[in-house]
Design a protein around this motif. Structure first.
Motif, PDB file in Angstrom:
ATOM      1  N   ARG A 244       0.859  -1.182   0.000  1.00  0.00           N
ATOM      2  CA  ARG A 244       0.000   0.000   0.000  1.00  0.00           C
ATOM      3  C   ARG A 244       0.893   1.229   0.000  1.00  0.00           C
ATOM      4  O   ARG A 244       1.790   1.345   0.838  1.00  0.00           O
ATOM      5  N   TYR A 265      -6.672  -2.128   6.546  1.00  0.00           N
ATOM      6  CA  TYR A 265      -6.486  -2.201   5.099  1.00  0.00           C
ATOM      7  C   TYR A 265      -6.446  -3.662   4.644  1.00  0.00           C
ATOM      8  O   TYR A 265      -7.134  -4.062   3.698  1.00  0.00           O
ATOM      9  N   ASP A 268      -9.806  -5.391   5.164  1.00  0.00           N
ATOM     10  CA  ASP A 268     -10.759  -5.059   4.110  1.00  0.00           C
ATOM     11  C   ASP A 268     -10.491  -5.896   2.860  1.00  0.00           C
ATOM     12  O   ASP A 268     -11.420  -6.338   2.181  1.00  0.00           O
TER      13      ASP A 268
END
Length: 353
Positions: A244, A265, A268
């Motif tokens: 990311r 993150y 998800d």
């Protein structure tokens, strides 16, 4: 779950790639730690890869995944300096790639490392066999020898009978098989895949994923596979690094990512993954209660939970979850399984031993 750098196929340590005219100035300052938007606004630079470190085991399929713009394609191109890193160390088979001369880099790319891209890059005016043999031709192999090797590899990837076809006579999936064959023909130590199947239809993509798994089983190459698709990562990766904004936010097995996401993150990302299809008994087994019978069926603690459901249903005794050395890791009964399955939607999983 790590691997010593001394016996790693690939070692990456403190790797940075900053794009922009002030890249070196940014690298030497604390600005490099700014979030992407703030960094661009202040310096006009983009930090595509931020202080990335990992090791890849010999013969491992190592997957790097992330959304568009996460830095994964830049990362894989830095490994052979198709993109020049801004800082950090890269070693392939122990060799310092950063110290390699242009001549040595060409040799590495011709002999030790092969890349497979999303766009096949086949030569349209050459027959399939000559496309597959192209890397061997660059190496200086004689025509008869390279054609013999190319024919062998075409058979390996399921393209017997297509040696004399031209690329435009093949489907997209078949063209990608030619790309795979070309990469394998030079017998590289390492294969780098940069989203090779993302342009293919879903069914063809699934077939190509299965093909990579089969080829890995047969030839055992070290593979680094870049993808933005979680299901592809879970299917192919022995370990998976999730990126990311240029950084690795979590690195682990599919089981570790799904069972213990490092942050929101990652959580998800894996939210819709059926946990019973990924997690093993180690995540739900427990110590036996006093007097609880221990003569029920035995399964390896690495058994995927969904595969244990039928066994539990057929026995009134708890399942014994066993380690590789025959020790009891814990027990799992129908109630444990039912509680896990009913809690899947909420992600209610406890870390196992």
């Amino acid at each position: 779950m790590g691997v010593s750098p001394d016996n790693a196929a690939i070692t990456v340590a403190g790797l940075w790639k900053i794009f922009g005219t002030k890249a070196q100035k940014v690298l030497d300052s604390e600005d490099k730690h700014l979030d992407p938007a703030a960094l661009r606004e202040k310096t006009g630079c983009t930090a595509a890869v931020r202080d990335v470190s990992f090791d890849v085991r010999p013969g491992e399929v190592f997957v790097v995944m992330g959304l568009s713009g996460s830095g994964k394609s830049t990362l894989v191109r830095c490994l052979t300096r198709l993109i020049e890193p801004s800082a950090g160390e890269i070693r392939i088979g122990g060799e310092d790639i950063g110290a390699a001369s242009p001549t040595r880099l060409r040799e590495l790319r011709r002999h030790r490392v092969s890349m497979v891209f999303q766009h096949f890059g086949l030569l349209p005016h050459r027959k399939v066999i000559d496309n597959v043999a192209y890397g061997l031709e660059i190496q200086g192999a004689a025509r008869q020898a390279r054609h013999a090797r190319a024919a062998e590899i075409l058979s390996l990837v399921g393209l017997d009978g297509y040696a004399d076809a031209y690329p435009d006579q093949l489907s997209g999936g078949m063209q990608q098989r030619v790309g795979l064959a070309r990469a394998l023909a030079v017998d590289p130590e390492v294969m780098l895949f940069d989203e090779p199947f993302s342009a293919l239809d879903p069914l063809i993509r699934r077939d190509m994923q299965a093909e990579v798994i089969r080829l890995h089983r047969e030839v055992g190459k070290t593979m680094v596979f870049i993808t933005h698709d979680l299901s592809e990562a879970l299917k192919l990766g022995e370990r998976i690094a999730i990126m990311r904004a240029g950084s690795i936010v979590q690195l682990g097995t599919a089981e570790e990512l799904v069972g213990a996401p490092a942050d929101d993150y990652v959580a998800d990302f894996v939210r819709d993954v059926p946990r019973s299809h990924v997690l093993t008994l180690r995540w739900i087994c427990r110590d036996p209660e006093p007097g609880e019978p221990l003569d029920g069926p035995a399964l390896p603690v690495t058994t995927v939970i969904k595969d244990a459901v039928g066994v539990a249903a057929g026995s009134s005794q708890p399942i014994r979850a066993m380690t590789d050395d025959g020790a009891l890791a814990g027990v799992v009964d129908r109630v444990d399984l039912l509680g896990f399955l009913s809690g899947q939607e909420t992600g209610a999983v406890r870390a196992g031993t």
